[in-house]
Design an enzyme around this catalytic site. Sequence first.
Site, PDB file in Angstrom:
ATOM      1  N   THR A  52       1.042  -1.187  -0.399  1.00 38.04           N
ATOM      2  CA  THR A  52       0.259   0.197  -0.784  1.00 38.04           C
ATOM      3  C   THR A  52       1.162   1.294   0.293  1.00 38.04           C
ATOM      4  OG1 THR A  52      -1.605  -0.803   1.074  1.00 38.04           O
ATOM      5  CG2 THR A  52      -1.536   1.449   1.556  1.00 38.04           C
TER       6      THR A  52
ATOM      7  N   THR B  81       1.576  -4.518   3.825  1.00 36.88           N
ATOM      8  CA  THR B  81       1.588  -5.210   5.228  1.00 36.88           C
ATOM      9  C   THR B  81       1.355  -6.571   5.930  1.00 36.88           C
ATOM     10  OG1 THR B  81      -0.931  -4.086   5.314  1.00 36.88           O
ATOM     11  CG2 THR B  81       1.365  -2.204   6.793  1.00 36.88           C
TER      12      THR B  81
ATOM     13  N   GLN C  23      -3.724 -20.339  18.990  1.00 35.33           N
ATOM     14  CA  GLN C  23      -4.187 -19.333  18.957  1.00 35.33           C
ATOM     15  C   GLN C  23      -4.674 -18.914  19.971  1.00 35.33           C
ATOM     16  OE1 GLN C  23      -8.492 -21.298  17.958  1.00 35.33           O
ATOM     17  NE2 GLN C  23      -7.238 -23.227  17.021  1.00 35.33           N
ATOM     18  N   CYS C  24      -4.249 -18.424  20.749  1.00 33.55           N
ATOM     19  CA  CYS C  24      -4.365 -17.142  21.908  1.00 33.55           C
ATOM     20  C   CYS C  24      -2.684 -16.616  21.823  1.00 33.55           C
ATOM     21  CB  CYS C  24      -3.551 -17.615  23.364  1.00 33.55           C
ATOM     22  SG  CYS C  24      -5.188 -18.907  23.734  1.00 33.55           S
TER      23      CYS C  24
HETATM   24  N1  ASP Z   1      -2.598  -5.770   0.209  1.00 28.32           N
HETATM   25  C1  ASP Z   1      -1.334  -4.842   0.838  1.00 28.32           C
HETATM   26  C2  ASP Z   1      -0.005  -5.284   0.703  1.00 28.32           C
HETATM   27  O1  ASP Z   1      -0.381  -6.395   1.627  1.00 28.32           O
HETATM   28  C3  ASP Z   1      -2.011  -4.347   2.414  1.00 28.32           C
HETATM   29  C4  ASP Z   1      -1.136  -3.467   2.363  1.00 28.32           C
HETATM   30  O2  ASP Z   1       0.293  -2.654   2.350  1.00 28.32           O
HETATM   31  O3  ASP Z   1      -1.465  -2.592   3.524  1.00 28.32           O
HETATM   32  O4  ASP Z   1       0.268  -5.572   0.032  1.00 28.32           O
END
Ligand code: ASP
Length: 350
Positions: A14, A91, A273-274
């Site tokens: 992003t 992300t 999973q916690c």
């Molecule tokens: N879909 C994007 C990625 O991971 C999301 C981001 O960068 O926040 O490339």
Amino acid sequence: MSRKRILILYTGGTIGMIQTERGYAPQKEAFHQLLDAIPELKAESMPGWDIIDMDPLLDSSNMTVKEWNMIGRMISDHYDAYDGFVILHGTDTMAYTSSVLSFTLRNNRKPVILTGSQIPLCELRNDARDNLITALMVAADDRVHEVCLYFGGKLLRGNRAVKYSADDLIAFDSPNYPPLAEAGIEIRYNTAALLPPCEGTFSLQTLKNIPIGVIKVFPGIQFELFDGIMTEKLKGIVIETFGAGNIPGSADALLPMIRRACENGTVIIVCSQCHHGTVTLGAYETSAALKSAGAVSGYDITTEAAVAKLYYLFSRDLTREGIMQRMERSLRGEISVQSMRTADRSGGMP
Ligand code: ASP
């Protein structure tokens, strides 16, 4: 003191995306122009930097072993020429890539800082600018000798980080390890939490495309459905169990399968999973059975780091016993148990 030099690797995500007819997509030229328009990036007090783009730029959902190796190679090819590295990354899978690099960059003693943003740099209101500027500063800091993830004011150990929010600007957390630094008015380092510089020569371990799987248990799970995939082809399995390592109906369907998988040579890692706390195999009857069937404890490892560690260890052609032994030891500070470095200093970086 001479000005530090940082290499930025732009992999996509992003942070550098712009609005297209088909939604946000990475665009190299537009991103470079946006960077050129940030005067702070050229300030005297900032480290000097160069940028390399990965080809193709990716939404990080499309990262594979091939791209992890490409990123590793870009760092390794430029390792001696730079003081630190900033990886601009989407992300969604950033915590996987930061976990992978923490293992594959063997004997790394330089800051390798992954960052990105929830809002692209092209937008008026964004978190990209601050994440990038602070990541560059951290990458130039002599106190940092490891792979980290910087996001939303927190510097986290790369193999302890998880993405926990799809829309908050503070999107990452490190539930079982304190932040390595917090960026408020100043960047305050938690020096006791940072890894010391390691000795030995830096090298890159490239990864092989190892067949591994992740199974998340839930009440009523029909383990028989997995029977067909539990063959000798599957090298490693991460099981996300309840609480401290518990599985439902342990005596019935799962245990014979696990036993068979172990006989086939598959390494089975038990995670929780916690997000917070650790697996303690044997604390309950429902987890003791896992241990006796041959599974190993991942303690408080994240699923991201467990997956990365399996790729890394299998790519090194170790014996199954060697892999199991290392899974239960800390290699790069990824779990809160005795470190392999203190357990066995003789064999170099494990
Ligand atoms: N879909 C994007 C990625 O991971 C999301 C981001 O960068 O926040 O490339």
